[in-house]
Design an enzyme around this catalytic site. Sequence first.
Site, PDB file in Angstrom:
ATOM      1  N   ILE A 131     -28.644  34.268 -41.082  1.00 40.38           N
ATOM      2  CA  ILE A 131     -29.677  35.020 -40.390  1.00 40.38           C
ATOM      3  C   ILE A 131     -29.379  36.512 -40.502  1.00 40.38           C
ATOM      4  CG2 ILE A 131     -30.872  35.398 -38.215  1.00 40.38           C
ATOM      5  CD1 ILE A 131     -31.245  32.603 -39.410  1.00 40.38           C
ATOM      6  N   LYS A 132     -30.364  37.248 -40.954  1.00 38.27           N
ATOM      7  CA  LYS A 132     -30.202  38.686 -41.166  1.00 38.27           C
ATOM      8  C   LYS A 132     -30.798  39.426 -39.966  1.00 38.27           C
ATOM      9  CE  LYS A 132     -30.601  41.588 -45.316  1.00 38.27           C
ATOM     10  NZ  LYS A 132     -31.355  41.708 -46.579  1.00 38.27           N
TER      11      LYS A 132
END
Length: 217
Positions: free
Chosen positions: A82-83
Amino acid sequence: MKFFADTAEISEIRELAAEGLLDGVTTNPSLVHKSGRNFLEVVKEIAGVVSGPVSAEVVALDYDGMMREAEVLRKIAGNIAIKVPLTPAGLKACKALTGDGTMVNVTLCFSAAQALLAAKAGATFISPFVGRHDDVGFDGMALIADIRLIYDNYDFPTQILVASVRHPMHVVEAAKIGADVMTAPPKIIHQLFKHPLTDAGIASFLKDWEATGQKIL
């Protein structure tokens, strides 16, 4: 050093994987927009091709929104990272997600102080943007060196993922400093092959071989 491809084009990803030059992929809303495809479909397809981390970015700016989007994204595949942006809400989400076993890539890092905060929050990856840093008169590689020194001083496990790579020397300098990962457009990765003496050598060998009149097949 691990090589990640900064693209959402599946054909480019397959080509790099076939060449043995792909350890992961980073995406962002801009890259997916250029592909003209549905974001979730693109991420799912990439995650099916790449065994390494695939960064998928949240677009919410508040903690609750980030966590809701992260829940959707991390269900796509087990290799999704997850960015999140390097903001207070982003680091709060980072801490919660990594505490739950999810990989997190903290992006838009432009200072060693920010990188220190991300490591404290448990980030899997920190993404300093060297090209954009250079664009405004700073030294992107000096930033990578500072982060490497700080992380080594305190044995932070956060991996330095050099982003906004503009040319092959960014890759080489990052490798010399000891960055863990670099992400670049496939065009930049393929430029690493290029050297005029290699081209000249191939041309010379081919000319001499043709002069023999022989064939291998």
